[in-house]
Every structure is written in structure tokens, then in C-alpha cells.
Design a protein around this motif. Structure first.
Motif, PDB file in Angstrom:
ATOM      1  N   VAL A  16       0.840  -1.197   0.000  1.00 20.55           N
ATOM      2  CA  VAL A  16       0.000   0.000   0.000  1.00 20.55           C
ATOM      3  C   VAL A  16       0.878   1.252   0.000  1.00 20.55           C
ATOM      4  O   VAL A  16       0.579   2.232  -0.692  1.00 20.55           O
ATOM      5  CB  VAL A  16      -0.952  -0.016   1.218  1.00 20.55           C
ATOM      6  N   PHE A  17       1.975   1.204   0.737  1.00 27.89           N
ATOM      7  CA  PHE A  17       2.895   2.352   0.754  1.00 27.89           C
ATOM      8  C   PHE A  17       3.557   2.552  -0.607  1.00 27.89           C
ATOM      9  O   PHE A  17       3.750   3.686  -1.049  1.00 27.89           O
ATOM     10  CB  PHE A  17       3.960   2.170   1.840  1.00 27.89           C
ATOM     11  N   ILE A  18       3.892   1.463  -1.276  1.00 29.75           N
ATOM     12  CA  ILE A  18       4.504   1.564  -2.604  1.00 29.75           C
ATOM     13  C   ILE A  18       3.563   2.269  -3.569  1.00 29.75           C
ATOM     14  O   ILE A  18       3.933   3.233  -4.243  1.00 29.75           O
ATOM     15  CB  ILE A  18       4.887   0.173  -3.142  1.00 29.75           C
ATOM     16  N   TYR A  19       2.321   1.807  -3.626  1.00 27.36           N
ATOM     17  CA  TYR A  19       1.376   2.380  -4.575  1.00 27.36           C
ATOM     18  C   TYR A  19       0.947   3.792  -4.162  1.00 27.36           C
ATOM     19  O   TYR A  19       0.679   4.625  -5.025  1.00 27.36           O
ATOM     20  CB  TYR A  19       0.182   1.452  -4.751  1.00 27.36           C
ATOM     21  N   GLN A  54      12.199  -2.928  -4.823  1.00 27.05           N
ATOM     22  CA  GLN A  54      11.109  -3.908  -4.763  1.00 27.05           C
ATOM     23  C   GLN A  54      10.551  -4.139  -6.164  1.00 27.05           C
ATOM     24  O   GLN A  54       9.429  -3.756  -6.468  1.00 27.05           O
ATOM     25  CB  GLN A  54       9.997  -3.403  -3.828  1.00 27.05           C
ATOM     26  N   HIS A  55      11.313  -4.796  -7.012  1.00 28.06           N
ATOM     27  CA  HIS A  55      10.890  -4.953  -8.400  1.00 28.06           C
ATOM     28  C   HIS A  55       9.784  -5.987  -8.572  1.00 28.06           C
ATOM     29  O   HIS A  55       9.232  -6.119  -9.647  1.00 28.06           O
ATOM     30  CB  HIS A  55      12.083  -5.281  -9.296  1.00 28.06           C
ATOM     31  N   ARG A  56       9.432  -6.705  -7.508  1.00 24.85           N
ATOM     32  CA  ARG A  56       8.327  -7.651  -7.615  1.00 24.85           C
ATOM     33  C   ARG A  56       6.975  -6.934  -7.611  1.00 24.85           C
ATOM     34  O   ARG A  56       6.000  -7.454  -8.134  1.00 24.85           O
ATOM     35  CB  ARG A  56       8.380  -8.644  -6.471  1.00 24.85           C
ATOM     36  N   TYR A  57       6.922  -5.781  -6.995  1.00 20.67           N
ATOM     37  CA  TYR A  57       5.671  -5.029  -6.917  1.00 20.67           C
ATOM     38  C   TYR A  57       5.504  -4.033  -8.056  1.00 20.67           C
ATOM     39  O   TYR A  57       4.399  -3.805  -8.524  1.00 20.67           O
ATOM     40  CB  TYR A  57       5.580  -4.276  -5.584  1.00 20.67           C
ATOM     41  N   VAL A  58       6.583  -3.395  -8.443  1.00 22.28           N
ATOM     42  CA  VAL A  58       6.528  -2.386  -9.502  1.00 22.28           C
ATOM     43  C   VAL A  58       7.488  -2.841 -10.597  1.00 22.28           C
ATOM     44  O   VAL A  58       8.686  -2.885 -10.395  1.00 22.28           O
ATOM     45  CB  VAL A  58       6.955  -1.002  -8.976  1.00 22.28           C
ATOM     46  N   GLY A  59       6.935  -3.159 -11.732  1.00 18.77           N
ATOM     47  CA  GLY A  59       7.770  -3.662 -12.809  1.00 18.77           C
ATOM     48  C   GLY A  59       7.646  -2.817 -14.061  1.00 18.77           C
ATOM     49  O   GLY A  59       7.254  -1.649 -14.041  1.00 18.77           O
ATOM     50  N   VAL A  60       7.970  -3.426 -15.170  1.00 19.67           N
ATOM     51  CA  VAL A  60       7.975  -2.749 -16.455  1.00 19.67           C
ATOM     52  C   VAL A  60       6.547  -2.394 -16.883  1.00 19.67           C
ATOM     53  O   VAL A  60       6.319  -1.340 -17.478  1.00 19.67           O
ATOM     54  CB  VAL A  60       8.684  -3.628 -17.509  1.00 19.67           C
ATOM     55  N   TRP A  62       3.955  -1.587 -14.938  1.00 22.65           N
ATOM     56  CA  TRP A  62       3.527  -0.384 -14.228  1.00 22.65           C
ATOM     57  C   TRP A  62       4.195   0.851 -14.808  1.00 22.65           C
ATOM     58  O   TRP A  62       3.559   1.907 -14.952  1.00 22.65           O
ATOM     59  CB  TRP A  62       3.839  -0.495 -12.735  1.00 22.65           C
ATOM     60  N   ALA A  63       5.465   0.738 -15.143  1.00 26.19           N
ATOM     61  CA  ALA A  63       6.168   1.880 -15.742  1.00 26.19           C
ATOM     62  C   ALA A  63       5.547   2.245 -17.085  1.00 26.19           C
ATOM     63  O   ALA A  63       5.393   3.430 -17.411  1.00 26.19           O
ATOM     64  CB  ALA A  63       7.648   1.552 -15.901  1.00 26.19           C
ATOM     65  N   PHE A  64       5.174   1.241 -17.874  1.00 28.27           N
ATOM     66  CA  PHE A  64       4.540   1.494 -19.156  1.00 28.27           C
ATOM     67  C   PHE A  64       3.207   2.211 -18.971  1.00 28.27           C
ATOM     68  O   PHE A  64       2.898   3.172 -19.682  1.00 28.27           O
ATOM     69  CB  PHE A  64       4.350   0.169 -19.912  1.00 28.27           C
ATOM     70  N   LEU A  65       2.397   1.755 -18.009  1.00 31.29           N
ATOM     71  CA  LEU A  65       1.092   2.377 -17.776  1.00 31.29           C
ATOM     72  C   LEU A  65       1.234   3.814 -17.280  1.00 31.29           C
ATOM     73  O   LEU A  65       0.494   4.701 -17.723  1.00 31.29           O
ATOM     74  CB  LEU A  65       0.296   1.541 -16.771  1.00 31.29           C
ATOM     75  N   PHE A  66       2.192   4.048 -16.382  1.00 30.14           N
ATOM     76  CA  PHE A  66       2.428   5.419 -15.925  1.00 30.14           C
ATOM     77  C   PHE A  66       2.957   6.293 -17.068  1.00 30.14           C
ATOM     78  O   PHE A  66       2.652   7.478 -17.143  1.00 30.14           O
ATOM     79  CB  PHE A  66       3.401   5.444 -14.749  1.00 30.14           C
ATOM     80  N   HIS A  81       6.638   8.518 -23.694  1.00 29.19           N
ATOM     81  CA  HIS A  81       7.032   8.336 -22.303  1.00 29.19           C
ATOM     82  C   HIS A  81       6.863   6.878 -21.875  1.00 29.19           C
ATOM     83  O   HIS A  81       7.624   6.384 -21.041  1.00 29.19           O
ATOM     84  CB  HIS A  81       6.209   9.237 -21.382  1.00 29.19           C
ATOM     85  N   ALA A  82       5.863   6.215 -22.431  1.00 29.34           N
ATOM     86  CA  ALA A  82       5.631   4.822 -22.066  1.00 29.34           C
ATOM     87  C   ALA A  82       6.838   3.957 -22.423  1.00 29.34           C
ATOM     88  O   ALA A  82       7.274   3.122 -21.622  1.00 29.34           O
ATOM     89  CB  ALA A  82       4.384   4.306 -22.769  1.00 29.34           C
ATOM     90  N   PHE A  83       7.382   4.168 -23.608  1.00 31.57           N
ATOM     91  CA  PHE A  83       8.557   3.390 -24.002  1.00 31.57           C
ATOM     92  C   PHE A  83       9.769   3.744 -23.156  1.00 31.57           C
ATOM     93  O   PHE A  83      10.494   2.856 -22.697  1.00 31.57           O
ATOM     94  CB  PHE A  83       8.878   3.605 -25.486  1.00 31.57           C
ATOM     95  N   SER A  84       9.985   5.047 -22.944  1.00 28.05           N
ATOM     96  CA  SER A  84      11.176   5.430 -22.174  1.00 28.05           C
ATOM     97  C   SER A  84      11.052   5.001 -20.719  1.00 28.05           C
ATOM     98  O   SER A  84      12.035   4.553 -20.119  1.00 28.05           O
ATOM     99  CB  SER A  84      11.434   6.930 -22.286  1.00 28.05           C
ATOM    100  N   TYR A  85       9.858   5.095 -20.124  1.00 25.95           N
ATOM    101  CA  TYR A  85       9.679   4.649 -18.737  1.00 25.95           C
ATOM    102  C   TYR A  85       9.876   3.138 -18.621  1.00 25.95           C
ATOM    103  O   TYR A  85      10.512   2.660 -17.681  1.00 25.95           O
ATOM    104  CB  TYR A  85       8.280   5.009 -18.235  1.00 25.95           C
ATOM    105  N   SER A  86       9.338   2.375 -19.572  1.00 25.92           N
ATOM    106  CA  SER A  86       9.493   0.926 -19.492  1.00 25.92           C
ATOM    107  C   SER A  86      10.938   0.498 -19.763  1.00 25.92           C
ATOM    108  O   SER A  86      11.434  -0.439 -19.139  1.00 25.92           O
ATOM    109  CB  SER A  86       8.536   0.224 -20.444  1.00 25.92           C
TER     110      SER A  86
END
Length: 174
Positions: A16-19, A54-60, A62-66, A81-86
Motif C-alpha cells: 500500500v505504501f509503494i502504490y 522492490q521490483h516484484r511489486y513495480v515492474g515494467v 507499471w512503468a509502461f502504464l504510468f 514516455h511509455a517506451f522510455s519509462y518501461s
């Protein structure tokens, strides 16, 4: 997980803190401050931090969606941004063992190329697609430097809930 800087064993992270931290970083990015070179990309700072720790909770994914959210917010080319973030999330996950073994200030120097990739990738894509190069857009290097300078502070703040207290209570089991 062990904090190599202090030698303490960290508590398990609360998802919950991560998200919540990712949501706060997204809200900071959505503020109408403007697209200046001195405004850091709070979301990529948070994404890289959680991908390293903590790469198990936030991965590629999530980065793509953000990244898609930031593309829509900036009215930019969809997927830029989706490509560069992922891509940056993938690199951060690949380097996570190397980065966590270093001191915090050394981590900032090692992460500077990652932050440069995120800030200069849109400039290069616009240059390739339109043929025009905007020199003022190279202020992304300043933005990447500020993000690297903010790395020790981000590490301190985002690891704070996981740190165990230094005073030991023998009546408390954990």
C-alpha cells in the motif's frame, strides 16, 4: 532486505505504501508547474527507486502504464514516455543488485545515465520525426542532474517506513 548503509535489516515493505508513493509522485507530475528544466520528473524517480528496491511489486508494466498517463497528460506522442519509462524500468531491474550494494551518493552517479535517458529520449524522438532540433529541450540534462541529486533524499524518505528502530525493546518480538 538489508540496508547496506546502516547495516540494519529492513522490515518488509507494505505494498500500500509503494502504490501510495507512486500515486503521490504522479500527482506531483500532474501539477501545473510547467515543463521547465529545473522541475524533476517525480514519477520516474519513484519508479526507478521501487524497481531497484522492490521490483516484484513495480515492474515494467507499471512503468509502461504510468508512461501512457504522462503521454496523455503532456499531450505528447502516444507511447513516447511509455517506451522510455518501461526501458528505464527494465534497466533499473537489471541493475538492482549492483545499485543496492553501493553507497547512496554513488548510486546517484550510477543512476544519472538512466535519468538522462528518460529526459533526452523524447527530444531525440521529436528530432528524428520532425527533423527539427530544439536546443532548449536539452535542459533535460539539468532535469536529470537534479533527479540524481534528489536520489539520496528519495532513498531516505521511501525507506523510512521499513527501517527498524535503533533502540531495542526486549519485550517486543519484532
Amino acid at each position: 532486505m538489508i540496508d547496506f548503509q546502516s547495516g540494519y535489516i529492513l522490515r518488509p515493505v507494505n505494498p500500500v505504501f509503494i502504490y501510495f508513493s507512486l500515486f503521490c509522485a504522479l500527482m506531483l507530475n500532474l501539477l501545473p508547474i510547467g515543463n521547465y528544466g529545473w522541475v524533476p520528473d517525480w514519477l520516474i524517480l519513484c519508479i526507478v527507486f521501487w524497481n531497484i528496491h522492490q521490483h516484484r511489486y513495480v515492474g515494467v508494466v507499471w512503468a509502461f502504464l504510468f508512461g501512457l498517463l504522462m503521454d496523455v497528460h503532456n499531450s505528447d506522442l502516444l507511447g513516447l514516455h511509455a517506451f522510455s519509462y518501461s526501458l528505464v524500468a527494465y534497466i533499473a531491474i537489471s541493475w538492482h543488485r549492483r545499485i543496492t550494494a553501493l553507497a547512496v551518493f554513488t548510486q546517484a552517479f550510477h543512476l544519472l545515465p538512466i535519468f538522462l535517458l528518460v529526459s533526452l529520449f523524447p527530444v531525440l524522438v521529436h528530432w528524428m520525426l520532425s527533423g527539427e532540433f530544439y536546443w532548449w529541450a536539452l535542459t533535460g540534462a539539468i532535469q536529470a542532474s537534479i533527479e540524481a541529486m534528489l536520489w539520496p533524499l528519495a532513498t531516505r524518505i521511501l525507506l523510512a517506513p521499513q527501517r527498524r528502530p535503533t533502540d531495542v525493546d526486549h519485550n517486543r518480538p519484532i
